[in-house]
Design a protein around this motif. Structure first.
Motif, PDB file in Angstrom:
ATOM      1  N   LEU A 159     -51.355  57.809 -17.015  1.00 44.75           N
ATOM      2  CA  LEU A 159     -52.168  58.686 -16.122  1.00 44.75           C
ATOM      3  C   LEU A 159     -53.188  57.932 -15.669  1.00 44.75           C
ATOM      4  CD1 LEU A 159     -51.795  62.184 -17.961  1.00 44.75           C
ATOM      5  CD2 LEU A 159     -50.914  61.580 -15.834  1.00 44.75           C
ATOM      6  N   LEU A 160     -53.785  57.350 -16.804  1.00 48.68           N
ATOM      7  CA  LEU A 160     -54.969  56.321 -16.383  1.00 48.68           C
ATOM      8  C   LEU A 160     -54.725  55.499 -15.223  1.00 48.68           C
ATOM      9  CD1 LEU A 160     -56.929  55.933 -19.949  1.00 48.68           C
ATOM     10  CD2 LEU A 160     -57.716  57.411 -18.038  1.00 48.68           C
ATOM     11  N   LYS A 161     -53.599  54.986 -15.360  1.00 49.10           N
ATOM     12  CA  LYS A 161     -52.967  53.666 -14.436  1.00 49.10           C
ATOM     13  C   LYS A 161     -53.043  54.621 -13.060  1.00 49.10           C
ATOM     14  CE  LYS A 161     -49.317  50.923 -13.268  1.00 49.10           C
ATOM     15  NZ  LYS A 161     -47.783  50.296 -13.602  1.00 49.10           N
ATOM     16  N   ILE A 162     -52.448  55.756 -13.092  1.00 47.33           N
ATOM     17  CA  ILE A 162     -52.171  56.444 -11.811  1.00 47.33           C
ATOM     18  C   ILE A 162     -53.515  56.613 -10.988  1.00 47.33           C
ATOM     19  CG2 ILE A 162     -51.516  58.717 -10.908  1.00 47.33           C
ATOM     20  CD1 ILE A 162     -49.304  58.624 -12.885  1.00 47.33           C
ATOM     21  N   ILE A 163     -54.521  56.887 -11.973  1.00 48.70           N
ATOM     22  CA  ILE A 163     -55.910  57.146 -11.577  1.00 48.70           C
ATOM     23  C   ILE A 163     -56.537  56.063 -10.772  1.00 48.70           C
ATOM     24  CG2 ILE A 163     -58.148  57.876 -11.890  1.00 48.70           C
ATOM     25  CD1 ILE A 163     -57.098  59.902 -14.095  1.00 48.70           C
ATOM     26  N   PRO A 223     -58.555  44.472 -21.098  1.00 47.50           N
ATOM     27  CA  PRO A 223     -57.432  45.445 -21.382  1.00 47.50           C
ATOM     28  C   PRO A 223     -57.484  46.548 -20.012  1.00 47.50           C
ATOM     29  CG  PRO A 223     -59.497  45.947 -22.586  1.00 47.50           C
ATOM     30  CD  PRO A 223     -59.621  44.603 -22.001  1.00 47.50           C
ATOM     31  N   VAL A 224     -58.465  46.418 -19.126  1.00 50.03           N
ATOM     32  CA  VAL A 224     -58.514  47.352 -18.138  1.00 50.03           C
ATOM     33  C   VAL A 224     -57.635  46.933 -17.108  1.00 50.03           C
ATOM     34  CG1 VAL A 224     -59.892  48.409 -16.210  1.00 50.03           C
ATOM     35  CG2 VAL A 224     -60.929  48.171 -18.416  1.00 50.03           C
ATOM     36  N   VAL A 225     -57.683  45.417 -16.709  1.00 49.21           N
ATOM     37  CA  VAL A 225     -56.833  44.859 -15.854  1.00 49.21           C
ATOM     38  C   VAL A 225     -55.427  44.898 -16.435  1.00 49.21           C
ATOM     39  CG1 VAL A 225     -56.126  42.600 -14.943  1.00 49.21           C
ATOM     40  CG2 VAL A 225     -58.655  43.268 -14.927  1.00 49.21           C
ATOM     41  N   THR A 226     -55.216  44.919 -17.848  1.00 46.45           N
ATOM     42  CA  THR A 226     -53.947  45.033 -18.292  1.00 46.45           C
ATOM     43  C   THR A 226     -53.323  46.228 -18.058  1.00 46.45           C
ATOM     44  OG1 THR A 226     -54.683  43.451 -20.083  1.00 46.45           O
ATOM     45  CG2 THR A 226     -52.646  44.932 -20.574  1.00 46.45           C
ATOM     46  N   LEU A 227     -54.152  47.386 -17.936  1.00 48.96           N
ATOM     47  CA  LEU A 227     -53.820  48.747 -17.918  1.00 48.96           C
ATOM     48  C   LEU A 227     -52.800  48.690 -16.158  1.00 48.96           C
ATOM     49  CD1 LEU A 227     -53.523  51.635 -18.649  1.00 48.96           C
ATOM     50  CD2 LEU A 227     -55.763  51.836 -17.365  1.00 48.96           C
ATOM     51  N   GLN A 228     -53.250  47.894 -15.650  1.00 51.68           N
ATOM     52  CA  GLN A 228     -52.528  48.108 -14.109  1.00 51.68           C
ATOM     53  C   GLN A 228     -51.056  47.567 -14.276  1.00 51.68           C
ATOM     54  OE1 GLN A 228     -54.539  45.258 -11.282  1.00 51.68           O
ATOM     55  NE2 GLN A 228     -53.074  45.850  -9.838  1.00 51.68           N
ATOM     56  N   TYR A 229     -50.993  46.612 -15.084  1.00 57.12           N
ATOM     57  CA  TYR A 229     -49.468  46.181 -15.231  1.00 57.12           C
ATOM     58  C   TYR A 229     -48.486  47.068 -16.439  1.00 57.12           C
ATOM     59  CZ  TYR A 229     -52.035  42.502 -13.110  1.00 57.12           C
ATOM     60  OH  TYR A 229     -52.863  41.856 -11.957  1.00 57.12           O
ATOM     61  N   LEU A 230     -49.054  48.136 -16.756  1.00 62.18           N
ATOM     62  CA  LEU A 230     -48.303  48.905 -17.884  1.00 62.18           C
ATOM     63  C   LEU A 230     -47.186  49.450 -17.055  1.00 62.18           C
ATOM     64  CD1 LEU A 230     -48.142  50.236 -20.497  1.00 62.18           C
ATOM     65  CD2 LEU A 230     -49.443  52.268 -19.500  1.00 62.18           C
ATOM     66  N   PRO A 231     -45.964  49.227 -17.250  1.00 62.01           N
ATOM     67  CA  PRO A 231     -44.655  49.751 -16.778  1.00 62.01           C
ATOM     68  C   PRO A 231     -44.220  50.910 -17.323  1.00 62.01           C
ATOM     69  CG  PRO A 231     -44.064  48.118 -18.299  1.00 62.01           C
ATOM     70  CD  PRO A 231     -45.369  48.107 -18.471  1.00 62.01           C
ATOM     71  N   LYS A 248     -47.199  53.369  -7.294  1.00 64.93           N
ATOM     72  CA  LYS A 248     -46.407  53.683  -6.046  1.00 64.93           C
ATOM     73  C   LYS A 248     -45.659  52.288  -5.644  1.00 64.93           C
ATOM     74  CE  LYS A 248     -46.626  54.128  -0.956  1.00 64.93           C
ATOM     75  NZ  LYS A 248     -47.477  54.586   0.067  1.00 64.93           N
ATOM     76  N   ASN A 249     -46.075  51.259  -5.784  1.00 65.05           N
ATOM     77  CA  ASN A 249     -45.066  50.075  -5.621  1.00 65.05           C
ATOM     78  C   ASN A 249     -43.949  49.904  -6.953  1.00 65.05           C
ATOM     79  OD1 ASN A 249     -46.533  49.013  -3.590  1.00 65.05           O
ATOM     80  ND2 ASN A 249     -48.027  47.693  -4.661  1.00 65.05           N
ATOM     81  N   GLU A 250     -44.465  50.532  -7.992  1.00 60.61           N
ATOM     82  CA  GLU A 250     -43.441  50.478  -9.039  1.00 60.61           C
ATOM     83  C   GLU A 250     -42.339  51.574  -9.070  1.00 60.61           C
ATOM     84  OE1 GLU A 250     -43.541  50.486 -13.902  1.00 60.61           O
ATOM     85  OE2 GLU A 250     -45.308  51.292 -12.867  1.00 60.61           O
ATOM     86  N   LEU A 251     -42.628  52.520  -8.786  1.00 59.13           N
ATOM     87  CA  LEU A 251     -41.815  53.673  -8.472  1.00 59.13           C
ATOM     88  C   LEU A 251     -40.755  53.583  -7.363  1.00 59.13           C
ATOM     89  CD1 LEU A 251     -44.102  56.708  -9.987  1.00 59.13           C
ATOM     90  CD2 LEU A 251     -42.647  55.419 -10.942  1.00 59.13           C
ATOM     91  N   SER A 252     -41.371  53.027  -6.052  1.00 59.52           N
ATOM     92  CA  SER A 252     -40.590  52.699  -4.837  1.00 59.52           C
ATOM     93  C   SER A 252     -39.756  51.718  -5.083  1.00 59.52           C
ATOM     94  CB  SER A 252     -41.710  52.604  -3.820  1.00 59.52           C
ATOM     95  OG  SER A 252     -42.254  51.519  -3.970  1.00 59.52           O
TER      96      SER A 252
END
Length: 338
Positions: A80-84, A22-30, A91-95
């Motif tokens: 917020l956890l993903k941002i941290i 689930p920690v790795v999954t958090l990375q892909y939360l859009p 950054k890649n997603e928002l840009s």
């Protein structure tokens, strides 16, 4: 680079999940998953309108609103956890020239949730509305500046680029309920002007792209229903400002209805698979239902009342199905991609 196309798969956020980690999954939360709270919040507001128009039980919008608020808080904490933990992924997603627009769903969610909260606490509702509106205006400003930088690939002119304008139009619509007085009325009018011109202009650009370029990616096809949102949300903002159904209001409402019907049957054909982008369709249907309810409340049109009743039921069913499919994919570890 703004010239990168949505066809460049390396430019897209990774939409796959891994239920084993689930920690790795958090990375892909859009960030676009906030579209879930947009649609559910809109449904709560629909049922609030239905209590006035059809005498629906007042507890229905309250329950739906609580669900929307709970999901919004959960998604906010997770992002917020993903941002941290994964700032480069954020950054890649928002840009990204297309997926970055989905960040606007966070601000729309906050604005709609403020509307849900106002009957229970005007002060809290005002604070949330101000935060969502300020963030939304800033978000729209940044993306507008990005457009003026030029070198934008026409293939990236897809419906999600309407979202920044829809943020400020939603703020203009709900601002009336914040009761800020004369200066609030002026602010709502400014927000209305900030939103209506960009969404109408971008609608034409997107239509040109759809007519003269290749078909958009399957994942984005449900967002085609956002093509109706500029007209329905503009209708809601216009009526909230002027409290009347005139020729202009009727024209944009019915044209938005026509666009929705055409696109809905083009997208949702037999066998079309569930994708998280269905939430864009759910929100668009919710905006149409809200507009039809408001049309009859203000204009007392018996034909529109029948349309409103049908759309209320359709929106409730669509949102329930999308929510169920989302939860099923979550628990199967395949939430964000087939």
């Amino acid at each position: 680079m703004m010239t990168e196309s949505i066809r460049n798969k390396e430019a897209l956020p990774n939409l796959q999940t891994d239920k084993k980690d689930p920690v790795v999954t958090l990375q892909y939360l859009p960030v676009g998953l906030f579209g879930e709270t947009v649609a559910i919040s809109a449904l709560s507001i629909e049922w609030r309108q239905a209590t006035l128009l059809f005498g629906a039980a007042p507890g229905i919008p309250v329950v739906i609103g609580i669900i929307a608020i709970a999901i919004f808080i959960l998604l906010t904490v997770l992002y917020l956890l993903k941002i941290i933990k994964y700032p480069s992924s954020v950054k890649n997603e928002l840009s990204h020239p297309v997926f970055g627009n989905f960040a606007g769903t966070f601000f729309i969610s906050a604005i709609l949730i403020a509307t849900i909260i106002v009957p229970f606490s005007l002060s809290i509702g005002r604070v949330i509305w101000l935060a969502g509106t300020a963030g939304g205006v800033g978000f729209m400003y940044l993306l507008t500046v990005r457009m003026f930088n030029g070198n934008i690939d026409i293939l990236n002119a897809v419906p999600p680029i309407l979202i920044p304008g829809l943020v400020v139009l939603n703020a203009a619509t709900s601002g009336v309920g914040m009761h800020f007085g004369s200066w609030g009325k002026e602010a709502d009018l400014i927000l209305f002007s900030f939103g209506i011109i960009p969404v109408f202009s971008l609608f034409i650009i997107i239509l040109y792209r759809l007519m003269h370029r290749e078909t958009i990616d399957a994942f984005l096809q449900p967002t085609l229903l956002l093509m109706s949102a500029p007209f329905e949300v503009s209708f809601l903002a216009y009526v909230s400002q002027f409290k009347t159904i005139d020729t202009f209001a009727s024209a944009i409402f019915f044209f938005g209805l026509l666009v929705f019907v055409i696109v809905f049957f083009k997208v949702f054909k037999k066998g079309f698979p569930f994708m998280i982008s269905w939430w864009a369709a759910s929100f668009s249907l919710g905006a149409l239902a809200n507009a039809s309810l408001e049309y009859d409340i203000v204009g007392h049109d018996p034909l529109v009342k029948d349309i409103a009743a049908f759309l209320l039921i359709a929106s409730s069913i669509m949102t329930a199905i999308t929510f169920y499919c989302t939860m099923r994919r979550h628990f199967s570890g395949k939430l964000l991609h087939p």
